[in-house]
Design an enzyme around this catalytic site. Structure first.
Site, mmCIF file in Angstrom:
data_model
loop_
_atom_site.group_PDB
_atom_site.id
_atom_site.type_symbol
_atom_site.label_atom_id
_atom_site.label_comp_id
_atom_site.label_asym_id
_atom_site.label_seq_id
_atom_site.Cartn_x
_atom_site.Cartn_y
_atom_site.Cartn_z
ATOM 1 N N THR A 36 0.859 -1.184 0.000
ATOM 2 C CA THR A 36 0.000 0.000 0.000
ATOM 3 C C THR A 36 0.893 1.231 0.000
ATOM 4 O OG1 THR A 36 -0.109 0.176 2.422
ATOM 5 C CG2 THR A 36 -1.778 -1.205 1.348
ATOM 6 N N PHE B 220 2.179 2.174 3.564
ATOM 7 C CA PHE B 220 3.349 1.471 4.107
ATOM 8 C C PHE B 220 4.602 1.822 3.320
ATOM 9 C CE2 PHE B 220 6.290 -1.935 5.003
ATOM 10 C CZ PHE B 220 6.099 -2.166 6.357
ATOM 11 N N LEU C 66 7.053 4.601 4.289
ATOM 12 C CA LEU C 66 8.117 4.423 5.278
ATOM 13 C C LEU C 66 9.502 4.402 4.634
ATOM 14 C CD1 LEU C 66 6.519 1.726 7.637
ATOM 15 C CD2 LEU C 66 6.510 4.217 7.875
ATOM 16 N N ARG C 67 9.555 4.156 3.323
ATOM 17 C CA ARG C 67 10.842 4.232 2.619
ATOM 18 C C ARG C 67 11.389 5.660 2.635
ATOM 19 N NH1 ARG C 67 11.915 -0.210 -0.818
ATOM 20 N NH2 ARG C 67 10.135 -1.598 -1.205
ATOM 21 N N HIS D 23 13.315 -1.207 8.940
ATOM 22 C CA HIS D 23 13.163 -1.478 10.372
ATOM 23 C C HIS D 23 11.848 -2.204 10.626
ATOM 24 C CE1 HIS D 23 12.748 -1.004 14.677
ATOM 25 N NE2 HIS D 23 11.722 -0.184 14.535
ATOM 26 N N HIS E 69 3.014 9.152 17.716
ATOM 27 C CA HIS E 69 3.055 8.330 16.499
ATOM 28 C C HIS E 69 2.421 6.968 16.746
ATOM 29 C CE1 HIS E 69 6.742 6.610 18.359
ATOM 30 N NE2 HIS E 69 6.457 5.550 17.627
ATOM 31 N N TYR F 203 16.229 -2.151 16.202
ATOM 32 C CA TYR F 203 16.814 -0.824 15.950
ATOM 33 C C TYR F 203 18.185 -0.661 16.592
ATOM 34 C CZ TYR F 203 15.244 1.570 20.376
ATOM 35 O OH TYR F 203 15.038 1.993 21.664
ATOM 36 N N ARG G 197 21.655 0.852 24.230
ATOM 37 C CA ARG G 197 20.650 1.844 23.824
ATOM 38 C C ARG G 197 21.020 3.222 24.362
ATOM 39 N NH1 ARG G 197 16.377 4.071 26.470
ATOM 40 N NH2 ARG G 197 14.564 4.756 25.236
ATOM 41 N N TYR H 155 21.964 9.575 18.548
ATOM 42 C CA TYR H 155 20.659 10.224 18.479
ATOM 43 C C TYR H 155 20.704 11.666 18.985
ATOM 44 C CZ TYR H 155 19.326 5.234 18.466
ATOM 45 O OH TYR H 155 19.231 3.880 18.210
#
Length: 476
Positions: free
Chosen positions: A50, A53, A56-57, A79, A146, A213, A260, A268
């Site tokens: 779709t 979805f 997301l690329r 991911h 989100h 991730y 993380r 990050y």
């Protein structure tokens, strides 16, 4: 492969048994640079194929971090496929070892895989910048997330593309997506609560989203990763409706959380990454009235069209109303960034009652008789880094078992494992930037005064280098 199963579906209608068996059979595979071949089942493909979805690329997993780490260009698309695959691997492992005991069936397997696939379908542009930095500046009291948009987007995709899927499955998929967020939904069933620990674990933070991730981001940024998620997948066990881990894996789990935290500190929230993010936020805020970006956040039919390419939209738009936004983006292209002045870690005895530092705080701390700084000259970044549970040790929320012959679960305190493990679990770092390079010295001095007024000491490790202060003032 892992997509096929022969689980007990006696509790489901015969017609659903046939449909689920067909849907679970892999019909296509893609090769992922982290997990190898990922086999996609028929029902999942209906969502993947779709435009919502495929969007997301166009969303980089790490937002603007590729401006500092050039390899960090992987997307939320890959991911999401990775989380889909690991969710399937997890439920397959549990089925193989405890399938009869736990009553895991095809419905459960398909539901968990779909939750993994769709958990980020509602993510905004530029990683978390969109909801944490941009929206609070342009909406009044918005609690948009989100995760909530992801569940709205799931409904939209099902209706828009007429996907034939069991409504009860979609209901549970949405519950699993929200399981670790503040918008957690009441669960449809009190049975098989362990299924909600797999994709977004609100119980203790160990989930396949992090497995993917952390490993993927480390690889993309060229950083070492000594955490092996495969060990946890192979040794986990359900006791009293909760996923538990062997006691000997205590340090492996600690590596998950510490890796993380390292990623947050070094990637990050890297000082230059944050400088670029602050500039992009300013550009988006200035462009918002013209482009009406924030007006789409409650409407999935419009929201899905938002992605990272909005920067190019701003750059190429002829409108004079976007002139300031275009100039900011041009500065980023030319690496003429907001100048990092300095930072400090909030003293640990003051972290709990920490009050967010603002540009106004810095301006009000400039030297007597200075009076040259304005709030719009200063950018402040308040960075929180923890082990997923704020000030608490996340391992205190995890239950362990001794071996596979034991049915007893228990927690383990740090001091029973090693005295080298941390005793505090949260950092607050305050960084200050000068939007104009010639103001580095004045802002650095005001920042130091603010620390003296607030803490009685200069909390920063060292003063802003004189060379950096004088670099620009010599030219004006």
């Amino acid at each position: 492969m892992g997509a096929c199963c022969n689980g007990d579906v006696s509790s489901l209608p015969h017609s659903y048994d046939a449909v689920s068996a067909r849907d679970l059979r892999p019909s296509k595979h893609v090769h992922d640079n982290l997990h190898g071949n990922i086999y996609l089942d028929n029902l999942s493909l209906k969502f993947i194929d779709t435009e919502q979805f495929q969007r997301l690329r166009e969303l980089k997993q790490l937002g603007l971090a590729n401006m500092v780490y050039p390899g960090a260009v992987h997307s939320r698309f890959e991911h999401s496929l990775g989380v889909y695959w690991l969710a399937g691997q997890s439920i397959e492992m549990l089925k193989n070892f405890q399938g009869l005991e736990l009553g895991i069936n095809r419905f459960d397997m398909q539901t968990v895989k779909l939750a993994g696939l769709l958990h980020d379908i509602g993510h905004g542009p530029f990683s978390h910048l969109f909801e944490r930095e941009f929206l609070p500046k342009v909406t009044n009291g918005s609690h948009w997330s989100h995760e909530q948009m992801s569940v709205n987007m799931v409904d939209y995709i099902v209706n828009e593309h007429h996907i034939d899927v069991d409504p009860e499955m979609i209901k549970r998929v949405k519950e699993m997506i929200l399981a670790s967020s503040e918008f957690t939904l009441p669960r449809s069933s009190t049975e098989k609560g362990f299924l909600y620990d797999i994709v977004a674990n609100g119980r203790n933070g160990i989930d396949v989203d992090k497995f993917d991730y952390i490993a993927r981001d480390c690889r993309a940024c060229g950083l070492g990763c000594n955490f092996e998620f495969q060990r946890l997948l192979e040794t986990m066990r359900v006791l009293d409706d909760e996923i538990c881990y062997r006691a000997k894996e205590y340090l492996s789990i600690h590596k998950l959380f510490s890796t993380r935290a390292d990623l947050y500190r070094t990637v990050y929230t890297h000082p230059k990454v944050k400088a670029i993010e602050l500039m992009v936020v300013d550009a988006l805020v200035q462009a918002n009235d013209y482009l009406e970006i924030s007006s789409h956040i409650l409407n999935p039919s419009e929201y899905w069209k938002l992605d990272d390419t909005i920067i190019k939209t701003i750059e190429t738009a002829p409108s004079q109303e976007l002139k300031e936004s275009r100039e900011l983006i041009l500065r980023i292209r030319r690496r003429n960034l907001y100048q990092f002045c300095n930072e400090y870690a909030v003293p640990k005895d003051m972290v709990e009652n920490f009050k967010v530092v603002t540009a106004q705080d810095i301006v009000c701390s400039q030297k007597s008789g200075g009076g040259t700084l304005r709030e719009e000259d200063v950018a402040v970044s308040n960075v929180k880094i923890d082990l997923t549970r704020g000030k608490h040790n996340p391992l205190e929320s995890i239950n362990f078992f001794k071996d596979y012959d034991s049915d007893e679960k228990f927690t383990i305190s740090n001091d029973r494992v090693s005295h080298l493990l941390p005793t505090t679990y949260q950092d607050m770092i305050v960084r200050v930037y000068a939007k104009k390079p010639e103001l580095v010295e004045a802002i650095s001095d005001a920042f130091e005064n603010f620390q003296l007024k607030t803490y009685g000491i200069k909390a920063q490790v060292h003063s802003t280098p004189e060379k950096k202060k004088r670099r620009y003032t010599a030219c004006i």
